[in-house]
Design a protein around this motif. Sequence first.
Motif, mmCIF file in Angstrom:
data_model
loop_
_atom_site.group_PDB
_atom_site.id
_atom_site.type_symbol
_atom_site.label_atom_id
_atom_site.label_comp_id
_atom_site.label_asym_id
_atom_site.label_seq_id
_atom_site.Cartn_x
_atom_site.Cartn_y
_atom_site.Cartn_z
ATOM 1 N N ILE A 198 -8.207 -0.659 -6.825
ATOM 2 C CA ILE A 198 -7.389 0.034 -5.830
ATOM 3 C C ILE A 198 -6.125 0.591 -6.475
ATOM 4 O O ILE A 198 -5.738 1.722 -6.222
ATOM 5 C CB ILE A 198 -7.035 -0.903 -4.655
ATOM 6 C CG1 ILE A 198 -8.294 -1.249 -3.852
ATOM 7 C CG2 ILE A 198 -5.969 -0.310 -3.776
ATOM 8 C CD1 ILE A 198 -8.646 -0.311 -2.732
ATOM 9 N N THR A 240 -0.382 4.744 -0.829
ATOM 10 C CA THR A 240 -1.095 5.893 -0.289
ATOM 11 C C THR A 240 -2.359 5.405 0.394
ATOM 12 O O THR A 240 -2.983 4.454 -0.052
ATOM 13 C CB THR A 240 -1.507 6.853 -1.418
ATOM 14 O OG1 THR A 240 -2.106 6.076 -2.455
ATOM 15 C CG2 THR A 240 -0.327 7.599 -1.965
ATOM 16 N N TYR A 294 0.879 -1.170 0.000
ATOM 17 C CA TYR A 294 0.000 0.000 0.000
ATOM 18 C C TYR A 294 0.918 1.222 0.000
ATOM 19 O O TYR A 294 1.800 1.315 0.837
ATOM 20 C CB TYR A 294 -0.856 0.086 1.264
ATOM 21 C CG TYR A 294 -1.832 -1.024 1.501
ATOM 22 C CD1 TYR A 294 -2.037 -2.046 0.590
ATOM 23 C CD2 TYR A 294 -2.588 -1.024 2.677
ATOM 24 C CE1 TYR A 294 -2.946 -3.053 0.852
ATOM 25 C CE2 TYR A 294 -3.509 -2.027 2.940
ATOM 26 C CZ TYR A 294 -3.670 -3.040 2.025
ATOM 27 O OH TYR A 294 -4.570 -4.027 2.299
ATOM 28 N N GLY A 351 -14.563 -2.209 -0.174
ATOM 29 C CA GLY A 351 -13.874 -1.850 -1.415
ATOM 30 C C GLY A 351 -13.244 -0.470 -1.321
ATOM 31 O O GLY A 351 -12.487 -0.068 -2.189
ATOM 32 N N GLN A 365 -9.181 6.181 4.634
ATOM 33 C CA GLN A 365 -8.064 5.980 5.562
ATOM 34 C C GLN A 365 -7.420 7.319 5.912
ATOM 35 O O GLN A 365 -7.164 7.610 7.082
ATOM 36 C CB GLN A 365 -7.032 5.027 4.940
ATOM 37 C CG GLN A 365 -7.555 3.609 4.812
ATOM 38 C CD GLN A 365 -6.754 2.742 3.856
ATOM 39 O OE1 GLN A 365 -5.746 3.185 3.297
ATOM 40 N NE2 GLN A 365 -7.203 1.513 3.643
ATOM 41 N N GLY A 417 -11.419 0.448 1.334
ATOM 42 C CA GLY A 417 -10.282 0.374 2.251
ATOM 43 C C GLY A 417 -10.696 0.661 3.687
ATOM 44 O O GLY A 417 -9.876 1.007 4.524
ATOM 45 N N THR A 446 -11.639 -1.315 6.070
ATOM 46 C CA THR A 446 -11.157 -2.212 7.127
ATOM 47 C C THR A 446 -9.843 -1.690 7.707
ATOM 48 O O THR A 446 -9.686 -1.588 8.920
ATOM 49 C CB THR A 446 -10.968 -3.640 6.579
ATOM 50 O OG1 THR A 446 -12.105 -3.967 5.791
ATOM 51 C CG2 THR A 446 -10.815 -4.635 7.702
HETATM 52 P P1 AMP Z 1 -11.958 -3.006 2.195
HETATM 53 O O1 AMP Z 1 -12.743 -1.853 1.695
HETATM 54 O O2 AMP Z 1 -11.502 -2.817 3.573
HETATM 55 O O3 AMP Z 1 -12.705 -4.298 1.983
HETATM 56 O O4 AMP Z 1 -10.616 -3.120 1.313
HETATM 57 C C1 AMP Z 1 -10.612 -3.440 -0.044
HETATM 58 C C2 AMP Z 1 -9.266 -3.934 -0.545
HETATM 59 O O5 AMP Z 1 -8.356 -2.860 -0.659
HETATM 60 C C3 AMP Z 1 -8.565 -4.956 0.331
HETATM 61 O O6 AMP Z 1 -8.204 -6.041 -0.511
HETATM 62 C C4 AMP Z 1 -7.335 -4.270 0.871
HETATM 63 O O7 AMP Z 1 -6.258 -5.154 0.954
HETATM 64 C C5 AMP Z 1 -7.066 -3.205 -0.167
HETATM 65 N N1 AMP Z 1 -6.519 -1.958 0.396
HETATM 66 C C6 AMP Z 1 -6.923 -1.329 1.513
HETATM 67 N N2 AMP Z 1 -6.235 -0.181 1.688
HETATM 68 C C7 AMP Z 1 -5.380 -0.065 0.658
HETATM 69 C C8 AMP Z 1 -4.422 0.924 0.263
HETATM 70 N N3 AMP Z 1 -4.215 2.016 0.982
HETATM 71 N N4 AMP Z 1 -3.725 0.724 -0.860
HETATM 72 C C9 AMP Z 1 -3.940 -0.383 -1.602
HETATM 73 N N5 AMP Z 1 -4.840 -1.347 -1.306
HETATM 74 C C10 AMP Z 1 -5.562 -1.196 -0.186
#
Ligand code: AMP
Length: 418
Positions: free
Chosen positions: A304, A24, A22, A49, A29, A51, A53
């Motif tokens: 992403i 940025t 990751y 989707g 976040q 990020g 989590t």
């Molecule tokens: P989520 O919305 O938490 O389900 O996250 C979606 C996907 O994005 C997951 O597969 C994470 O691994 C990925 N992810 C979360 N934050 C980042 C970031 N800052 N940069 C790249 N990928 C990310």
Amino acid sequence: MTKFSDLPLIEPIQRAVRAENYETPTPIQAQAIPHLLAGRDLLGCAQTGTGKTAAFALPILNRLATDRRRAGPQAARVLVLTPTRELATQIGDSFRTYGRHLGQSLAVIFGGVGQQPQVQALTRGVDILVATPGRLLDLIGQGHLRLDRLEVFVLDEADRMLDMGFIHDVRKILRLLPKQRQTLLFSATMPTDIARLADNILTDPVRVEVTPVSSTAERINQSVLFVNTANKRALLSEVLKNSEIRRALVFTRTKHGANRVAKQLGDIQVPADAIHGNKSQTARQRALEDFRSGRIRVLVATDIAARGIDIDGITHVINYDLPNVPESYVHRIGRTARAGTDGIAISFCDAEERAYLRDIEKLIRQQVPVIENHPFVAQGVALAAAPAAAPKSRDGGGERVENGAARSRGRPRRNRRR
Ligand code: AMP
């Protein structure tokens, strides 16, 4: 743009984030993490989707690691309540990934499986507990868990909890929590019941909303091509015969898919590269530079990975796979038609993606015109699309798709209503 290294997260967390490639923080976040680190409550309007989590897991891990204490037997310091077993598992995995250098204890509990291992996991207490509401209440009822010493409570996908009929269970759980705590509530939508709940359980929350995009740029000419999964690859080569496609961003759902598509394009002499989370920073930068300079015509990306990209002159966005999060569609196609230029978005849709297309059309409040005259038209997918419409004979004509795509620029053909 904020970098992870700008955020005051401790080194072992920074290291774990770096290992995930990751670079940025996503918007949620960047907006949420500083406030959560400061101990604020949070109301997050965001869905999977985005990020989200990591937006809550990173500051929670940071807090636990900088204020180490024992949870105590059959107690937890952090509870993340989520509606489904799949989400619980994913969230558990994320905590493990981001917290791999920290040694915090974690338990994930949900129904439908034997409870004994879960009971055992709770005996000595855990730092982080991720749970679905029903099984959580069962275990509390049987005296295997107490929540009176909880420090952080996360209510994830609150609107889905409501839809799935869990809201009473959630209320019961809320009554067991101590008054003094940090509370985070995430919901993709804010129906009145959830807004009221948020009012009741959050204290002076920070509000973070990540674009519930519901309108598509008017300049973008959209179309969808029904195709069987096995023919997507051939369809892409066909589409790319159109020389008007000078700079195309192609989206796939997975990193693996992105690699595969880029390689296949290379095999047919279309200069292409892929960017996704598993690529090194250098490789990604090189791909972007090549795309910007025109050395490659096609950049294949996951959602992403494409996030921070701002490149002018993208003539076409091609959805090789449709996104399962409808908002991503709007973000994706918004990559074209920048700076006052026109843009074209072409989406491939196989049988499994029919439901995604329906969700997208609901979100953008319009039907995406269908192009039927291409060599790989999948009648089955198109028919699945039109249960109520009168069946129409297929235009089996040998017109190439580039004609269709080019024509769709002026006045989209809508051959079939869905
Ligand atoms: P989520 O919305 O938490 O389900 O996250 C979606 C996907 O994005 C997951 O597969 C994470 O691994 C990925 N992810 C979360 N934050 C980042 C970031 N800052 N940069 C790249 N990928 C990310």
